[in-house]
Enzyme design. Structure first.
Site, mmCIF file in Angstrom:
data_model
loop_
_atom_site.group_PDB
_atom_site.id
_atom_site.type_symbol
_atom_site.label_atom_id
_atom_site.label_comp_id
_atom_site.label_asym_id
_atom_site.label_seq_id
_atom_site.Cartn_x
_atom_site.Cartn_y
_atom_site.Cartn_z
ATOM 1 C CG HIS A 75 -2.189 -0.704 1.087
ATOM 2 N ND1 HIS A 75 -3.255 -0.217 0.365
ATOM 3 C CD2 HIS A 75 -2.600 -1.894 1.585
ATOM 4 C CE1 HIS A 75 -4.260 -1.076 0.413
ATOM 5 N NE2 HIS A 75 -3.887 -2.104 1.147
ATOM 6 C CG HIS B 99 -6.312 -4.876 8.182
ATOM 7 N ND1 HIS B 99 -5.533 -3.802 7.781
ATOM 8 C CD2 HIS B 99 -7.479 -4.772 7.505
ATOM 9 C CE1 HIS B 99 -6.198 -3.092 6.896
ATOM 10 N NE2 HIS B 99 -7.385 -3.646 6.703
#
Length: 441
Positions: free
Chosen positions: A273, A340
């Protein structure tokens, strides 16, 4: 490539763990001096300021700040059929999950004629931000829009940065996702200036803008870079926000039963990312740690965004943390509060049930974070930077407000009148009591 932190034989307090566990330097405080002038320029300059900022920061001066309906229709018509099918399935799944989140109104009768009702009311208008920097995120369009739609919000606006390669419009896949969801108020505005436009509104300055370019919203949601996060911090109170989202992060709690290849793939999937993305493995198994390290070297060199991945895995925000056992690992991941959190241990469901702090928990070897990014039906806009200790991921609740409705009869008020007067007098607010007593004279 990735640092090791050895906590074996050490049982530390949460405060001590927070000092040791890796986090990126976000630079929000440093970004304030950059963002404040942008907010001021947009508030006072409207569309003209937005165009000037786009030219300076995005390298393109949009002809249309509000995306024409024809551009949305064209983007959808030209969308790859396989991508369209995948987005439609993601929308279907996310809609089912979020429809189930709607809270029910309820009414409580405390005594005959004494009723308190609780109503859940959607906000009137929301601004949904979709980033467009290192990657394209039609999935973020889905997560923001579907949650707001299922909450019953009547007014939705989406903003995403103008792209030089696409004629000053947002990326076509972003536009196609908006069209799939029936959203036609879409702006080619990015970064802190988009947050300012949503918070303050913007008056048009050129004929194609009309008198008002964008009306103010009640709530702003969606992830973004440090400047977006800083802008959200500065306008909070003018509008509601979901969170000050920082770089994405994954923590994996795994024992010797985990597949090192699975773990390495998942760490890399977050690292791609952003160079500031955090990938953290917490494990009591030195053998697993070594095997994952070896796989990271091989896989990181073969992946498309190898430089970005290497920067993220080698940064201060990523680490392999060795602990004595899974119980100690739970203490570590609860202190970390990951956006997460994957549980890849023996009896993963039982371990996951003990987690207190995480944006989303992914249980077992067949529930990778990538599933939640796209197709799980859950929302991928999640709290980062440890804010999972007190914050939730995006959902219908992000767009709802609770309103209490109180309805008492004369007899029900009389029953509690003496108590109201007693407490009001004790607080030295006698007029409060008289507002009750006066009704019975």
């Amino acid at each position: 490539m990735i640092q090791r932190i050895d906590l074996r034989g050490r049982r530390l307090s949460r405060r001590a763990l927070l000092d040791i566990l890796p986090r990126p330097d976000l630079g929000v405080d440093e970004a304030v001096h950059v963002v404040e002038p942008i907010l001021h320029d947009v508030r006072t300059g409207g569309a003209a300021a937005l165009r000037a900022l786009a030219e300076r920061l995005d390298g393109v001066r949009p002809e249309h700040l509000r995306v024409p309906k024809a551009a949305l229709d064209t983007a959808l018509a030209e969308l790859d059929p396989a991508v369209r099918a995948a987005l439609e399935e993601a929308i279907r799944r996310v809609r089912i999950v979020h429809a189930a989140q709607l809270p029910a109104d309820h009414s409580t009768e405390l005594a005959p004629g004494a009723v308190v009702r609780q109503r859940w009311i959607p906000v009137q208008r929301v601004g949904l931000y979709v980033p467009g920097g290192l990657a394209v995120y039609p999935s973020s369009v889905i997560m923001n829009v579907v949650a707001a739609q299922e909450a019953g919000v009547p007014g939705l606006a989406v903003a995403s940065p103008p792209q030089k390669d696409h004629g000053g419009l947002p990326h076509p896949t972003i536009l196609a996702a908006c069209a799939l969801l029936g959203v036609d108020e879409v702006y080619a505005v990015g970064g802190a200036q988009a947050i300012a436009m949503f918070a303050y509104g913007a008056v048009g300055s050129e004929p194609q803008d009309g008198e008002v370019l964008c009306d103010p919203v009640d709530v702003v949601t969606g992830p973004g870079n440090v400047y977006v996060a800083t802008a959200k911090r500065l306008v909070r109170g003018v509008v509601g926000i979901d969170a000050e989202a920082g770089p994405t992060e994954i923590a994996v709690l795994a024992d010797a039963t985990a597949d090192p290849g699975h773990v390495a793939l998942d760490l890399i999937s977050q690292a791609e990312h952003d160079p500031l993305a955090a990938s953290v493995l917490v494990t009591p198994s030195a053998e697993l740690a070594g095997a994952v390290e070896a796989r990271l070297v091989d896989l990181a060199s073969a992946t498309k965004h190898t430089t970005r991945v290497a920067q993220a895995l080698g940064g201060r925000q990523s680490a392999i943390v060795l602990v004595d056992d899974v119980a100690a690992g739970l203490e570590v991941v609860d202190a970390y509060g990951a956006e997460h959190l994957e549980i890849q241990t023996e009896d993963a469901a039982a371990v996951a049930a003990q987690v207190r702090n995480a944006g989303a928990v992914f249980v077992g070897p067949w529930s990778p974070v990538s599933l939640g990014d796209y197709m799980a039906g859950s929302n991928h806009v999640l709290p980062t930077g440890g804010s999972a200790h007190f914050a939730s991921g995006l959902g219908v609740h992000s767009f709802l407000k609770s309103v209490q409705v109180i309805e008492y009869t004369r007899e029900a008020l009389a029953e509690v009148a003496d108590g109201i007067v007693a407490v009001a007098n004790d607080e030295d607010l006698p007029a409060h009591g008289e507002a009750v007593r006066g009704r019975f004279h």
